[in-house]
Design an enzyme around this catalytic site. Structure first.
Site, PDB file in Angstrom:
ATOM      1  N   ASP A 220      26.707  28.735   8.832  1.00  0.00           N
ATOM      2  CA  ASP A 220      26.523  29.406   7.615  1.00  0.00           C
ATOM      3  C   ASP A 220      27.656  29.934   6.996  1.00  0.00           C
ATOM      4  OD1 ASP A 220      25.464  31.476   9.734  1.00  0.00           O
ATOM      5  OD2 ASP A 220      26.412  32.374   7.905  1.00  0.00           O
ATOM      6  N   ASP A 222      29.399  33.033   5.387  1.00  0.00           N
ATOM      7  CA  ASP A 222      28.806  34.441   5.320  1.00  0.00           C
ATOM      8  C   ASP A 222      28.643  35.028   4.094  1.00  0.00           C
ATOM      9  OD1 ASP A 222      28.467  36.446   7.282  1.00  0.00           O
ATOM     10  OD2 ASP A 222      30.081  37.725   6.654  1.00  0.00           O
TER      11      ASP A 222
END
Ligand SMILES: [Zn+2]
Length: 282
Positions: A220, A222
């Site tokens: 992902d 952040d």
């Protein structure tokens, strides 16, 4: 003794259950250490003629959060089984927009922002014979094994997965994800990815004179980098699941790219030159 040789491994992989589950003919061995219990049994199998020990970092049921992992017991158990070279794959958040989900980054630096983890075997405790003080300051300027890093990068390229070769992993205490302010601050420092398990694994490996190489899989962007709702655990698991197969292939190839343990000539193998250790390494 057959039992002894089957309990021996040369190379360790500390990762999730997705790894050992794909090996044929796994031998499960339970290890005890002076530092308590490891996260789980060691699962021993063969990759390209090399004997490899897999250790599920969070336990096979993923019951240990990052701050509850007994990192000392994990590294000690691997070394006691004969392991001298370790790969430590882990999921991370990307701190740059270009390091999106699915990026493989092989860091060459780390920043420790953990807060409450035991990160040494050299505690200065009284020794049975009272002779050698158990105090050592380990060289850690370059926290990862250069040989292991090269093997990992070459293995990824060989599988058509161009990795980011180098970068800084920031390791936070967790188990929560970062706030946007923390995340922006991490990114502003020039750090590359953020995770929760890469430390003290790396320094404990160095203290045991193990070669240690981290492979980080970005799951992902952040919180301070992305523009949505922030990182969710479900998102992390989804991306990790999508990439675990090829990460496993890269690890298998990286294992076969390592030298024999007896031929190690990197800094990791000589980390304690000049020190008289207060503990006997297994
Ligand atoms: Zn090394």
């Amino acid at each position: 003794m057959a039992e002894t040789s089957s309990a021996h491994a040369d190379i360790g992989v500390i990762g999730g259950s997705g790894f050992y589950a794909f090996l044929d003919d796994v031998t499960e061995i339970t290890m005890e250490t002076p530092y308590g219990d490891p996260s789980d049994s060691l699962f021993l199998g063969d990759i390209a003629g090399r004997r490899v020990a897999f250790l599920p970092r969070h336990g096979r049921k993923h019951h240990l959060p990052p701050h509850r992992i007994n990192y000392r017991a994990n590294l000690w158990a691997l070394r006691a089984a004969g392991v001298r070279q370790v790969f430590g794959p882990c999921a991370v958040g990307g701190l740059r927009p270009e390091y999106g989900p699915g990026t493989l980054l092989v860091p060459d630096q780390l920043v420790d922002r953990t807060k409450a983890r035991t990160q040494t075997f050299f505690d200065g405790e009284p020794l049975p014979d009272g002779q050698v003080p158990n105090v050592v300051h380990t060289t850690f300027a370059d926290p990862y094994c250069p040989v292991g890093r090269r093997a990992a990068v070459a293995a990824a390229r060989g599988r058509g997965w161009e990795p980011v070769d180098g970068g800084t992993m920031c390791v936070v205490e967790g188990p929560r994800f970062s706030t946007r302010a923390e995340s922006r601050w991490h990114a502003a420092q020039g750090w590359s990815v953020v995770g929760m398990t890469g430390h003290p694994e790396a320094v404990l490996a160095r203290e045991l004179e193990l070669c240690y190489t981290s492979l980080t899989l970005v799951t992902d962007l952040d919180a301070g980098v992305e523009t949505g709702e922030g990182v969710s655990h479900a998102e992390v698991l989804k991306v990790f699941g999508e990439n675990v197969g090829r990460l496993r292939e890269v690890l298998f190839d990286a294992v076969s790219g390592l030298p024999d343990n007896a031929d190690r000539d990197c800094l990791c193998a000589h980390g304690h030159e000049g020190w008289e250790l207060g503990i006997e390494l297994p």
